[in-house]
Enzyme design. Structure first.
Site, PDB file in Angstrom:
ATOM      1  N   ASP A  67       0.817  -1.220   0.000  1.00 56.12           N
ATOM      2  CA  ASP A  67       0.000   0.000   0.000  1.00 56.12           C
ATOM      3  C   ASP A  67       0.850   1.269   0.000  1.00 56.12           C
ATOM      4  O   ASP A  67       1.993   1.284   0.460  1.00 56.12           O
ATOM      5  CB  ASP A  67      -0.906   0.032   1.232  1.00 56.12           C
ATOM      6  CG  ASP A  67      -2.077  -0.926   1.117  1.00 56.12           C
ATOM      7  OD1 ASP A  67      -2.091  -1.716   0.154  1.00 56.12           O
ATOM      8  OD2 ASP A  67      -2.961  -0.889   1.987  1.00 56.12           O
ATOM      9  N   ASP A  68       0.204   2.348  -0.495  1.00 56.22           N
ATOM     10  CA  ASP A  68       0.633   3.748  -0.313  1.00 56.22           C
ATOM     11  C   ASP A  68       1.743   4.204  -1.255  1.00 56.22           C
ATOM     12  O   ASP A  68       2.165   5.356  -1.184  1.00 56.22           O
ATOM     13  CB  ASP A  68       1.085   4.019   1.130  1.00 56.22           C
ATOM     14  CG  ASP A  68      -0.004   3.753   2.142  1.00 56.22           C
ATOM     15  OD1 ASP A  68      -1.188   3.746   1.739  1.00 56.22           O
ATOM     16  OD2 ASP A  68       0.313   3.536   3.332  1.00 56.22           O
ATOM     17  N   HIS A 103       3.636  -2.648   3.113  1.00 59.26           N
ATOM     18  CA  HIS A 103       3.710  -1.266   2.619  1.00 59.26           C
ATOM     19  C   HIS A 103       5.049  -1.042   1.916  1.00 59.26           C
ATOM     20  O   HIS A 103       6.088  -1.527   2.383  1.00 59.26           O
ATOM     21  CB  HIS A 103       3.570  -0.263   3.768  1.00 59.26           C
ATOM     22  CG  HIS A 103       2.237  -0.310   4.449  1.00 59.26           C
ATOM     23  ND1 HIS A 103       1.939  -1.258   5.417  1.00 59.26           N
ATOM     24  CD2 HIS A 103       1.120   0.458   4.298  1.00 59.26           C
ATOM     25  CE1 HIS A 103       0.700  -1.068   5.843  1.00 59.26           C
ATOM     26  NE2 HIS A 103       0.170  -0.040   5.178  1.00 59.26           N
ATOM     27  N   HIS A 129      -5.717   9.637  -0.457  1.00 60.39           N
ATOM     28  CA  HIS A 129      -5.733   8.783   0.733  1.00 60.39           C
ATOM     29  C   HIS A 129      -6.650   9.321   1.850  1.00 60.39           C
ATOM     30  O   HIS A 129      -6.275   9.347   3.024  1.00 60.39           O
ATOM     31  CB  HIS A 129      -4.311   8.615   1.293  1.00 60.39           C
ATOM     32  CG  HIS A 129      -4.140   7.370   2.119  1.00 60.39           C
ATOM     33  ND1 HIS A 129      -4.429   7.325   3.474  1.00 60.39           N
ATOM     34  CD2 HIS A 129      -3.704   6.129   1.786  1.00 60.39           C
ATOM     35  CE1 HIS A 129      -4.176   6.116   3.941  1.00 60.39           C
ATOM     36  NE2 HIS A 129      -3.728   5.358   2.939  1.00 60.39           N
ATOM     37  N   HIS A 186      -5.835   3.043  -4.681  1.00 60.64           N
ATOM     38  CA  HIS A 186      -5.848   3.302  -3.237  1.00 60.64           C
ATOM     39  C   HIS A 186      -6.271   4.756  -2.997  1.00 60.64           C
ATOM     40  O   HIS A 186      -5.866   5.351  -1.998  1.00 60.64           O
ATOM     41  CB  HIS A 186      -4.472   3.022  -2.648  1.00 60.64           C
ATOM     42  CG  HIS A 186      -4.462   2.793  -1.168  1.00 60.64           C
ATOM     43  ND1 HIS A 186      -5.396   2.022  -0.504  1.00 60.64           N
ATOM     44  CD2 HIS A 186      -3.606   3.237  -0.196  1.00 60.64           C
ATOM     45  CE1 HIS A 186      -5.122   1.994   0.788  1.00 60.64           C
ATOM     46  NE2 HIS A 186      -4.046   2.726   1.009  1.00 60.64           N
TER      47      HIS A 186
END
Length: 714
Positions: free
Chosen positions: A77-78, A229, A132, A128
């Site tokens: 993620d991210d 991540h 955010h 995603h």
């Protein structure tokens, strides 16, 4: 049209800064996180189900999917992150493993090559969101925006669209509640599979490599969607864990695969085509430009910071040295200068001002002759002067040819060896000429700059120009006097040796700043150019933005022309080379480059106020303003001016400086495109008078014993 291109450039600059703020989550970002809520409205099959939620079919109950045994779907993620994502990809490639990267639009737009690498190396990419945010706080319109912007970036970065989505701040399916479930349903209706996880490595806590491996390892051979991540901080533990986790699990018979491959479904990727593809590419390209523009602006801000501090430091130090030198008891330039001089007044349609100008001259306490050169006026300027019938005041008429030609004609008709030049809208004090010519007691002095002051300072624009004249012009002249590279003899009040002018060919018509041009030529010919602080002249400054624009446009463009004309001085020897290697860099740096960069201070003030950090930004801006205020106060003290006018200094910095910046920018554009301007005439009111109300008095005609016949200057 003159305002259009500079205005468009300013708008483009601000647009780039806004885009940069957008992709760095400094604008439209929402960092709120919803606390846990009731699960009463969430179906049991979702709460007890697998990590993949399919709510895409309208009217049917959502279903969940689990990963088959001995299959692992690693999810990251991210990202993408420029440091850690390549390291993660390297580990996956090393062990021939695949996974799913849930990217944010902010990061993907800044590092599109990493998204392309993910796709090229066989990984799946999911959304995603762009910024955010916790979607349970957002409207359906904002949710659509987050999804569409995220897809836009994927199209621009890798030419794909995806059907996979992971909500920010999500965890397991049994954590779905009454706030997040409606969001999941809505996203399903938009055609997306929602992917949470059933195994959390907790690498975001940085618990250590062993702990990450233990928490990521599925039990009893079951399949899993593992949360990791590749961005959001130091991910060195994640990278190190992968290097051990991947081979260990492969040895146990696990396969690291994409989500759709694990589920036996078609790929989540579809090609982006047509307008959507090119729109995405344009967006990613614009983000790239904004990143580079911002980097350049940061460098420019650092440069202007150094220039501002250096310039103000030099101004304070050198102006102090200049004042101490010329004000010390017994200071003299040489033997007292007493010979008569010729005062040249070029005039074009100065009917409203010319009488005050001439009367201020004949009230002088120094022997002079006055030559008014009428440059083809159509308002009867010459008739006004002739009707005054004052001895030693002559009128020379010529067809309209411009100010340099008028001055050269005046030089040809002058009787004396020292010529004083002034504008037709300017008035002298009785002592001005005497103070102006005293430096000619030094035979090395070829020209003298006087102290030009704004006479009509009652308006706001006039007050701003008054500050500029006292601080930006006269304080500068003290500095340049000490450095020996005075750039300009002001057209409102200056004096020249006639021999010096003859040697350089008189007033040139090559540039629009004939005063700067001739001053540089005198330096290159080896003459000293000095500043006489007590030779005060009161000039009528422009009273409207339009007139101010026209005047400063001509000045700044003419200065650039003069610098370019004398550029060879940099490589020459003797006095010309000394001026070229000292004077030209100083003039270019402080009169052309620094003013062009100065508005960056205000641009970053605006940027900081909108995006933060506000406190530091405001403090830095006021620090710069304080430095300017100190210099301005010192300049006013040296010129014995009232400090009350400095009240408008902050507003001048906010508004006036921006106008001067746009003027300078337009001058740069004109110079680079090869445009040319003509000598522009400003409308005058004739309201300026010298302090004390000097009245005209006859001045006797004196014959200079050294006078010789002169031929017109070419």
């Amino acid at each position: 049209m003159r305002y259009l291109l500079p205005s468009l450039l300013l708008v483009a600059l601000l647009a780039m800064l806004m885009l940069r703020g957008y992709v760095h989550s400094e604008i439209l970002a929402d960092h709120r996180v919803q606390p846990p809520a009731s699960t009463s409205h969430v179906p049991d099959e979702v709460l007890d189900g697998g990590p993949v939620i399919d709510a895409r079919t309208p009217g049917e109950r959502a279903k969940t999917l689990r990963i088959p045994d001995h299959k692992i779907v690693l999810t990251f993620d991210d990202g993408p992150d420029p440091v850690w994502t390549p390291k993660v990809l390297d580990q996956l490639k090393k062990y021939d493993a695949h996974g799913v990267f849930f990217v944010t639009g902010t990061m993907a737009s800044r590092y599109p090559a990493l998204v392309q690498r993910m796709v090229d190396e066989g990984h799946e990419v999911g959304l995603h969101t762009f910024n955010h945010p916790d979607l349970s706080y957002q409207s359906t319109g904002r949710i659509d925006w987050e999804l569409s912007q995220n897809q836009l970036v994927l199209a621009g970065a890798a030419g794909i669209r995806t059907s996979l989505f992971r909500p920010p701040y999500s965890s397991f399916s049994d954590a779905m509640d009454n706030k997040s479930w409606p969001v999941t349903q809505y996203i399903g209706s938009r055609g997306y599979l929602t992917v949470v996880n059933d195994t959390d490595s907790e690498d975001w806590k940085r618990p250590g490599v062993r702990a990450i491996i233990d928490q990521a390892t599925p039990r009893h051979g079951k399949g899993a969607v593992i949360l990791m991540h590749d961005s959001g901080g130091d991910r060195s533990q994640t990278v190190a864990a992968l290097d051990k986790f991947l081979p260990r699990m492969q040895d146990r018979g696990y396969e690291f695969t994409n989500l759709t491959a694990a589920l036996g479904a078609p790929s989540a990727h579809t090609p982006a085509t047509g307008f959507a593809l090119w729109q995405g590419k344009a967006f990613v390209y614009a983000v790239d430009i904004s990143e580079h523009v911002t980097s350049v602006l940061v460098v420019g801000l650092a440069v202007i910071g150094v220039l501002v501090i250096t310039r103000f430091g030099l101004m304070l130090l050198l102006s102090f040295l200049h004042a101490r030198r010329v004000r010390r008891k017994g200071f003299r330039w040489g033997e007292p200068f007493t010979r008569p001089v010729s005062v040249l007044v070029p005039a074009y349609n100065e009917r409203k001002c010319i009488e005050s100008t001439v009367r201020s001259l004949v009230a002088s306490d120094y022997p002079i002759e006055v030559v008014v050169i009428d440059d083809g006026s159509t308002d009867g300027t010459a008739d006004v002067v002739e009707a005054m019938g004052i001895p030693n005041v002559r009128v020379v008429r010529q067809r309209n040819a411009g100010k340099p030609a008028a001055l050269n004609n005046g030089i040809a008709h002058a009787r004396y060896d020292i010529v004083v030049m002034m504008d037709g809208d300017t008035v002298f004090e009785p002592t001005t000429v005497r103070e102006l010519v005293q430096p000619f007691g030094d035979h090395r002095v070829g020209a003298v700059a006087g102290n030009a002051k704004v006479g009509n300072r009652d308006s706001l624009i006039g007050a701003w120009q008054h500050i500029e004249y006292v601080m930006g012009f006269n304080l500068d002249r003290r500095m340049y006097d000490i450095l020996g590279c005075m750039p300009t003899i002001p057209g409102a009040v200056g004096a020249f040796r006639r021999d010096a002018l003859d040697r350089i060919g008189g007033m040139s018509e090559d540039t629009l700043a004939e005063d700067t041009d001739v001053t540089m030529a005198l330096h290159r010919d080896g003459w000293r150019v000095v500043y006489a602080e007590n030779a005060r002249a009161w000039t009528e400054a422009p009273e409207s933005v339009q007139q101010l624009w026209s005047q400063r446009y001509r000045w700044s463009y003419g200065t650039m022309q003069a610098i370019w004309k004398h550029r060879r001085a940099v490589i020459e020897r003797g006095p010309s080379g000394r001026f070229g290697r000292v004077g030209l860099p100083f003039v270019s740096l402080f009169m052309v480059v620094a003013p062009l960069l100065a508005p960056l201070i205000d641009v970053f003030l605006l940027y900081g106020l909108v995006f933060g950090p506000t406190g530091k930004t405001v403090t830095a801006w006021f620090g710069v303003l304080l430095i300017q205020a100190v210099c301005a106060a010192y300049a006013f003290r040296l010129d014995r001016e009232r400090m009350t006018h400095l009240i408008s200094l902050p507003l001048q910095q906010i508004l006036y400086r921006q106008l001067m910046y746009v003027v300078l920018l337009q001058s740069w554009i004109t110079a680079l495109t090869g445009g040319r301007l003509r000598w522009q005439k400003l409308r005058r009111t004739g309201v300026v008078e010298a302090p004390g109300g000097a009245q005209a008095r006859p001045v006797s005609r004196r014959k200079d014993p050294q006078q010789t016949d002169r031929r017109p200057v070419a």
